[in-house]
Motif scaffolding. Structure first.
Motif: not given
Ligand code: ADP
Ligand code: MG
Length: 361
Positions: A13, A18, A37-44
């Protein structure tokens, strides 16, 4: 064939990475869990596979199709989220049949397919109910039914059990695994819960800061974590990680507290990892450590021990608890061969310690 491949997958981003250079192969019919852990990029990562998030660089293939730039609907994927929304005015049967109806499958055929899927999900008796008359676990199963009715070649889950209470989470987890085994669909599942990852996955991918820290079967990761991050993330209670001086025979903490350790890999200043199950307290007057807390878990107890200012955790079978009471003085030893040795500077596993793995397999 639904082998899924991530090649050098990267997502940023702006200038913030990410997901960084993720390389991964999901074998056909496998169940892979992304955990971290939360925020490591799993959902992305999952959303890039689903086509809900664009890819900055790298490619995603399903079978021999490059799907990197395809629309979500053209990827032959179904996804279940933490917040699944069922249609409140539709019955269970109509909810499950909905995706087929939406793609113009005739009503009788769609409902017949819904019935057959509901049967395999144990929802057969509930077909006429509305979502509000179902438990959380039943609703989740309806959401799964609705997702699989199109017979996708890949099935994605993003923390699908997070909204369920603990008991239901375990039950639904078991059901999910049985469904997946029966259908043989390639699954990618995201969770922050290492226990869920251990129980569900054929292979787990431990993620940290957008990278895969380790990929392996749950036992490979548990038995031979590549670094102190993975070591402390996987396993509950957490592995004891101790900085100190190692020789073949003993380990000495900075406080001077010493306990016995048998291994042959390394010596000198290291970070020593000992799983709570592998740390054995023995009640003895001159042991030098003190039991500060005993938490009974039925057949086992979690024992918190203070070793001259360093807190350690041990898990002891209740049958072996003699003398291990709060306030008791104990000596410690690590089960022979069951220690993990990490470089004190880098946190990387010092290779060569295979004794631990042989013990378990
Ligand atoms: P997880 O699912 O592992 O908790 P995410 O994949 O949701 O993590 O997010 C990974 C990182 O990307 C986080 O730090 C989140 O804040 C950041 N992030 C997610 N979506 C966006 C976005 N649209 N713009 C900027 N940063 C984002
Ligand atoms: Mg997430």
């Amino acid at each position: 064939m639904a082998v899924v491949r991530f090649a050098h997958l990267t997502k940023s981003y702006g200038s913030i990475p990410v997901v960084s250079d993720l390389n991964l192969e999901l074998p056909d019919g496998s169940f892979t869990v992304l955990v971290g852990p939360s925020g490591c990029g799993k959902s992305t990562s999952l959303r890039m596979l689903a086509g809900l998030e664009s890819v900055t660089s790298g490619t995603i293939t399903i079978g021999d199709r490059d799907v990197t730039n395809l629309q979500p609907r053209d990827r032959d994927i179904a996804m279940v989220f933490q917040n699944y929304a069922l249609y409140p005015h539709l019955s269970v049967r109509e909810n499950i049949a909905f995706p087929l109806r939406a793609s113009k499958v005739p009503r009788t055929e769609a409902l017949a397919r819904a019935d057959s899927i509901a049967e395999s999900l144990g929802l057969g008796q509930l077909m006429a109910r509305k979502p509000k008359d179902l438990s959380g676990g039943q609703q989740q199963r309806v959401a799964i039914g609705r997702a699989i009715i199109r017979e996708p070649s890949v099935f994605l889950f993003d923390e699908p059990l997070s909204n369920l209470d603990a008991k239901l989470r375990v039950e639904t987890r078991t059901e999910l695994l049985q469904i997946q085994r029966r259908l043989g669909i390639t699954c990618l599942y995201v969770t922050h819960d290492q226990e869920e990852a251990m129980t569900l996955s054929d292979r787990m991918v431990v993620m940290r800061d957008g990278c895969a820290a380790q990929v392996g079967t749950p036992l490979e990761v548990y038995d031979a974590p590549v670094d102190t991050f993975v070591a402390s993330f996987v396993g509950s209670p957490k592995m004891n990680l101790l900085d100190g001086q190692l020789t073949d025979g003993s380990f000495t903490l900075p406080s001077g507290f010493t306990f016995s350790v048998t291994q042959s890999v390394a010596s000198g200043t290291v970070t020593l990892g000992v799983r709570p199950d592998d740390l054995i307290p023995t009640a003895t007057e001159d042991g030098g450590a003190t039991v500060t807390l005993v938490e009974l878990l039925g057949p086992r107890a979690i024992v918190t021990i203070d070793a001259r200012g360093t807190e350690l955790t041990s898990v002891v079978e209740t049958a072996r608890m003699s003398g291990i009471t709060e306030g008791a003085t104990v000596a410690l030893s690590a089960r022979p061969g069951a220690v993990h040795v990490f470089d004190a500077q880098t946190g990387r596993r010092i290779v060569g310690d295979d004794t631990h793995r042989e013990r378990r397999h």
